[in-house]
Design a protein around this motif. Structure first.
Motif, mmCIF file in Angstrom:
data_model
loop_
_atom_site.group_PDB
_atom_site.id
_atom_site.type_symbol
_atom_site.label_atom_id
_atom_site.label_comp_id
_atom_site.label_asym_id
_atom_site.label_seq_id
_atom_site.Cartn_x
_atom_site.Cartn_y
_atom_site.Cartn_z
ATOM 1 N N PHE A 1 0.831 -1.205 0.000
ATOM 2 C CA PHE A 1 0.000 0.000 0.000
ATOM 3 C C PHE A 1 0.869 1.260 0.000
ATOM 4 N N ALA A 2 1.931 1.266 0.806
ATOM 5 C CA ALA A 2 2.846 2.402 0.839
ATOM 6 C C ALA A 2 3.518 2.601 -0.516
ATOM 7 N N LEU A 3 3.894 1.492 -1.157
ATOM 8 C CA LEU A 3 4.487 1.567 -2.493
ATOM 9 C C LEU A 3 3.494 2.177 -3.481
ATOM 10 N N CYS A 4 2.242 1.749 -3.418
ATOM 11 C CA CYS A 4 1.207 2.283 -4.307
ATOM 12 C C CYS A 4 1.026 3.776 -4.106
ATOM 13 N N MET A 5 1.047 4.221 -2.860
ATOM 14 C CA MET A 5 0.873 5.646 -2.573
ATOM 15 C C MET A 5 2.003 6.468 -3.182
ATOM 16 N N PHE A 6 3.224 5.968 -3.058
ATOM 17 C CA PHE A 6 4.380 6.678 -3.604
ATOM 18 C C PHE A 6 4.298 6.751 -5.131
ATOM 19 N N VAL A 7 3.977 5.625 -5.767
ATOM 20 C CA VAL A 7 3.895 5.577 -7.231
ATOM 21 C C VAL A 7 2.733 6.422 -7.740
ATOM 22 N N ALA A 8 1.591 6.391 -7.044
ATOM 23 C CA ALA A 8 0.441 7.202 -7.444
ATOM 24 C C ALA A 8 0.758 8.689 -7.343
ATOM 25 N N ALA A 9 1.501 9.078 -6.300
ATOM 26 C CA ALA A 9 1.908 10.479 -6.163
ATOM 27 C C ALA A 9 2.795 10.894 -7.333
ATOM 28 N N ALA A 10 3.683 9.984 -7.765
ATOM 29 C CA ALA A 10 4.538 10.257 -8.929
ATOM 30 C C ALA A 10 3.691 10.417 -10.185
ATOM 31 N N GLY A 11 2.683 9.562 -10.357
ATOM 32 C CA GLY A 11 1.802 9.666 -11.523
ATOM 33 C C GLY A 11 1.024 10.966 -11.536
ATOM 34 N N ALA A 12 0.516 11.375 -10.373
ATOM 35 C CA ALA A 12 -0.220 12.643 -10.285
ATOM 36 C C ALA A 12 0.698 13.820 -10.610
ATOM 37 N N THR B 1 2.081 -1.867 -9.588
ATOM 38 C CA THR B 1 2.779 -0.576 -9.697
ATOM 39 C C THR B 1 2.239 0.237 -10.862
ATOM 40 N N GLY B 2 2.030 -0.422 -12.014
ATOM 41 C CA GLY B 2 1.467 0.281 -13.168
ATOM 42 C C GLY B 2 0.060 0.775 -12.899
ATOM 43 N N PHE B 3 -0.729 -0.048 -12.225
ATOM 44 C CA PHE B 3 -2.092 0.341 -11.866
ATOM 45 C C PHE B 3 -2.088 1.573 -10.964
ATOM 46 N N ALA B 4 -1.204 1.577 -9.963
ATOM 47 C CA ALA B 4 -1.121 2.716 -9.041
ATOM 48 C C ALA B 4 -0.667 3.984 -9.769
ATOM 49 N N PHE B 5 0.302 3.829 -10.689
ATOM 50 C CA PHE B 5 0.800 4.996 -11.430
ATOM 51 C C PHE B 5 -0.312 5.615 -12.282
ATOM 52 N N LEU B 6 -1.043 4.785 -13.026
ATOM 53 C CA LEU B 6 -2.107 5.297 -13.888
ATOM 54 C C LEU B 6 -3.270 5.859 -13.064
ATOM 55 N N THR B 7 -3.506 5.293 -11.884
ATOM 56 C CA THR B 7 -4.528 5.856 -11.001
ATOM 57 C C THR B 7 -4.135 7.249 -10.550
ATOM 58 N N GLY B 8 -2.852 7.420 -10.241
ATOM 59 C CA GLY B 8 -2.360 8.750 -9.876
ATOM 60 C C GLY B 8 -2.473 9.737 -11.020
ATOM 61 N N VAL B 9 -2.151 9.271 -12.238
ATOM 62 C CA VAL B 9 -2.303 10.130 -13.419
ATOM 63 C C VAL B 9 -3.764 10.527 -13.594
ATOM 64 N N LEU C 1 -6.837 17.302 -9.450
ATOM 65 C CA LEU C 1 -5.796 18.047 -8.745
ATOM 66 C C LEU C 1 -5.617 19.433 -9.342
ATOM 67 N N GLU C 2 -5.614 19.516 -10.674
ATOM 68 C CA GLU C 2 -5.463 20.812 -11.330
ATOM 69 C C GLU C 2 -6.631 21.738 -11.011
ATOM 70 N N LEU C 3 -7.829 21.174 -10.937
ATOM 71 C CA LEU C 3 -9.005 21.964 -10.588
ATOM 72 C C LEU C 3 -8.868 22.543 -9.185
ATOM 73 N N CYS C 4 -8.427 21.726 -8.257
ATOM 74 C CA CYS C 4 -8.271 22.186 -6.875
ATOM 75 C C CYS C 4 -7.132 23.200 -6.748
ATOM 76 N N ILE C 5 -6.063 23.002 -7.505
ATOM 77 C CA ILE C 5 -4.956 23.961 -7.489
ATOM 78 C C ILE C 5 -5.425 25.322 -7.986
ATOM 79 N N ALA C 6 -6.291 25.316 -9.006
ATOM 80 C CA ALA C 6 -6.824 26.571 -9.539
ATOM 81 C C ALA C 6 -7.697 27.284 -8.505
ATOM 82 N N VAL C 7 -8.404 26.517 -7.686
ATOM 83 C CA VAL C 7 -9.265 27.125 -6.657
ATOM 84 C C VAL C 7 -8.428 27.622 -5.485
ATOM 85 N N ASN C 8 -7.628 26.711 -4.924
ATOM 86 C CA ASN C 8 -6.748 27.053 -3.799
ATOM 87 C C ASN C 8 -5.742 25.916 -3.621
ATOM 88 N N PRO C 9 -4.450 26.171 -3.841
ATOM 89 C CA PRO C 9 -3.454 25.103 -3.752
ATOM 90 C C PRO C 9 -3.391 24.423 -2.380
#
Length: 237
Positions: free
Chosen positions: A34-45, A89-97, A103-111
């Motif tokens: 799970f920790a690995l997935c979180m790290f990879v998903a953050a990279a994808g995002a 790992t690939g699943f987590a990366f694409l989920t992050g993407v 994420l971009e919508l929220c950054i536009a409102v307030n980072p």
């Protein structure tokens, strides 16, 4: 007596005597994955936010769905472990993407929404996970039918809202979804324990359940904070 002189026994706090040692080892593998997935998903995002690839949302959703089906179809064994970890790992990366557009919508409102939503999600997930781990076995498994019924109701109301376009119904679905996902954290954690106790030690697939719970929680909390921030800005105008 000085109450501040008392020492906290952290070993006792982290002792799960009602869970067998083999299942505890299984849970360690689940949460490590799970920790690995979180790290990879953050990279994808991060990749999506930096590249601003417009079609990433649709493509990543299709790709993550395909990898999840592939992972599901690949039997759990020692020979396929590395392959399945790669698929995870690939699943987590694409989920992050796939989280990129939100994420971009929220950054536009307030980072500041992003770290607030992440910390809030982490706290909710941790508290409900610990509640499930410390609770008596099977005590939360009754939630399965209730949660699935709630999910069906939310799905039907979302379909109906395509015609009504009600912002109130949309917000109600978000808040209800947040509560339902908290219930799924309890349910899925205890279900993983029960499966492991009965011999199912597929920690990779069990990790997928918890990872999806976390991502859905994060998405809903992020959207709630974004809507609240928009309302505050409207009031100030």
């Amino acid at each position: 007596m000085n109450i501040f002189d008392r020492k906290i026994n952290f070993d006792a706090l982290l002792k799960f005597s009602h869970i067998t040692p083999s299942t505890q080892q299984h849970l360690k593998k689940v949460y490590a994955s799970f920790a690995l997935c979180m790290f990879v998903a953050a990279a994808g995002a991060y990749v999506h936010v930096v590249t601003h690839f417009i079609q990433a949302g649709l493509l990543s959703a299709l790709g993550s769905l395909g990898l999840m089906i592939w992972l599901m179809a690949t039997p759990h064994s020692h020979e396929t472990e590395q392959k399945r970890l790669g698929l995870l790992t690939g699943f987590a990366f694409l989920t992050g993407v796939g989280l990129g557009p939100a994420l971009e919508l929220c950054i536009a409102v307030n980072p500041s929404i992003l770290p607030t939503a992440f910390m809030g999600t982490a706290m909710i997930f941790t508290c409900f996970s610990l509640s499930a781990l410390y609770a008596r076995r099977r005590s939360y498994l009754f939630l399965g039918g209730i949660l699935m019924s709630a999910m069906s109701l939310m799905f039907l109301s979302s379909l109906g809202n395509l015609f009504f376009g009600s912002i109130w119904l949309f917000q109600a679905n978000l808040y209800m979804g947040l509560v339902v996902m908290c219930g799924f954290v309890l349910f899925d954690t205890q279900l993983i324990i029960e499966k492991a106790e009965n011999g199912d030690k597929d920690y990779i697939w069990h990790c997928v359940d918890l990872f999806l719970d976390f991502v859905t929680l994060f998405r809903k909390l992020m959207m709630i904070l974004a809507l609240n921030e928009k309302d505050k800005k409207k009031e100030k105008k």
